[in-house]
Design an enzyme around this catalytic site. Structure first.
Site, mmCIF file in Angstrom:
data_model
loop_
_atom_site.group_PDB
_atom_site.id
_atom_site.type_symbol
_atom_site.label_atom_id
_atom_site.label_comp_id
_atom_site.label_asym_id
_atom_site.label_seq_id
_atom_site.Cartn_x
_atom_site.Cartn_y
_atom_site.Cartn_z
ATOM 1 N N LYS A 54 0.489 -1.211 0.369
ATOM 2 C CA LYS A 54 -0.341 -0.310 -0.120
ATOM 3 C C LYS A 54 0.300 1.441 0.076
ATOM 4 C CE LYS A 54 -3.746 -2.546 2.397
ATOM 5 N NZ LYS A 54 -4.751 -2.927 2.995
ATOM 6 N N GLN A 98 -4.640 -0.860 9.466
ATOM 7 C CA GLN A 98 -4.264 -2.611 8.816
ATOM 8 C C GLN A 98 -4.890 -3.549 9.874
ATOM 9 O OE1 GLN A 98 -3.087 -3.123 5.860
ATOM 10 N NE2 GLN A 98 -4.618 -5.363 6.364
ATOM 11 N N ASP A 121 -11.109 2.842 4.006
ATOM 12 C CA ASP A 121 -11.381 1.680 4.317
ATOM 13 C C ASP A 121 -12.994 1.660 4.472
ATOM 14 O OD1 ASP A 121 -9.839 -0.146 3.771
ATOM 15 O OD2 ASP A 121 -8.960 -0.140 5.984
#
Ligand code: NDP
Length: 292
Positions: A54, A98, A121
């Site tokens: 990422k 994460q 997200d």
């Protein structure tokens, strides 16, 4: 194989190129460089790979990347404190923590603490709620990327029968909301669904997001259906390295489906591309700029 292969790698590369152009334009016209902050707690090997890729993709798109690593024993208070600092930092447009987090940390408390307008997200209840009531929101990257793959082979979705296998907050539920918003008739199936194969066989668009290797066989698929395989499962191989397979038996399904995504090279690359896109969207939304 008769099914058309949906090339997630190529579609994701095109999207990343478009995002990079958008980033250039923002820098030139507004002197803004979007920034994405990614937080990793602990040393889970798969999470380390995801976080590294990422960060790399963020830099390649011309954006700023901030990586925060906390030890596995970090407390919830330490993580919440970091989230608050990122919430307040004007250089940070997107925040991603994460998952999974270590068991002693309440993941919901952490996700709830992220500013909804930096929640790239799309997991914050405010963004989930906005998606459910059809208002502009930051949408979870994997279902958003899956929609792009579906539209790449079938732009006319109204009236299609869609079946989503899996009902997680991260994939299944937002996927169903997006298909519903596209005027599909949607069924969400899960581990308590009776006769899953018969339900799946009704689908013009079948999305598999269960985490069970090759569960979806030939007789689960309506001839000509679009099959999106979200699953990522590592199965053992004789050399001990293991290999990745999806939730769909690719070889068998390819004989029946009209179009199908491979694993790897299908949904996976789209998830990162959509994360970059969401970061630019967040940078624009926070400043009241129009989305392109
Ligand atoms: P979860 O484990 O959170 O959810 C799995 C869902 O599948 C649940 O709703 C569960 O039902 C359902 N399910 C499990 N087993 C069965 C079964 N035998 N029959 C029917 N339904 C079943 O997983 P995620 O949604 O997070 O992820 C799903 C898959 O997608 C995983 O393989 C994951 O690795 C992959 N993934 C891939 C991404 C990508 O970028 N390509 C990103 C995110 C995930 P119930 O609710 O009843 O328990």
């Amino acid at each position: 194989m008769s099914a058309r292969l949906i090339d997630g790698k190529k579609i994701a590369a095109d999207l990343r190129a478009a995002v990079a152009l958008d980033v250039d334009e923002l820098a030139e016209t507004r002197k803004i460089t979007p920034g994405l902050a990614v937080v990793l707690v602990g040393e889970d090997p798969a999470s380390q790979v995801y976080v590294r890729s990422k960060g790399k993709a963020t830099l390649e798109a011309g954006m700023k990347s901030f990586e925060h690593r906390l030890p596995a024993g970090a407390t919830q208070a330490e993580l919440l404190d970091l989230v608050q600092r990122m919430n307040a930092d004007d250089a940070v447009d997107g925040i991603l923590v994460q998952l999974p987090l270590p068991a002693h940390i309440d993941a919901n408390a952490v996700l709830d603490a992220i500013r909804p307008d930096k929640d790239v997200d799309g997991f914050h209840p405010i963004n989930a709620g906005k998606l459910a009531v059809g208002r502009p929101a930051l949408v979870p990257c994997t279902p958003w990327g899956s929609m792009r793959l579906i539209r790449a082979v079938e732009p006319k979705l109204a009236g299609k029968r869609a079946v989503v296998l899996g009902r997680s907050n991260i994939v299944g539920k937002p996927m169903a909301q997006l298909l519903l918003a596209a005027d599909c008739t949607v069924t969400v199936a899960h581990s308590k669904t009776n006769d899953l194969a018969a339900v799946a066989r009704e689908a013009d668009i079948l999305v598999a997001a269960v985490g069970r290797p090759a569960m979806v066989g030939r007789d689960w698929i309506k001839p000509g259906a679009i099959v999106i395989d979200v699953g990522i499962n590592r199965v053992p191989t004789p050399d001990g390295k293991g290999r990745l397979v999806g939730d769909v038996d690719f070889a068998a399904a390819s004989d029946v489906a009209g179009a199908i995504t491979p694993v790897p090279g299908g949904v996976g690359p789209m998830t990162i591309a959509c994360l970059l896109e969401n970061t630019v969207r967040a940078a624009k939304l926070r400043r009241g700029l129009a989305l392109t």
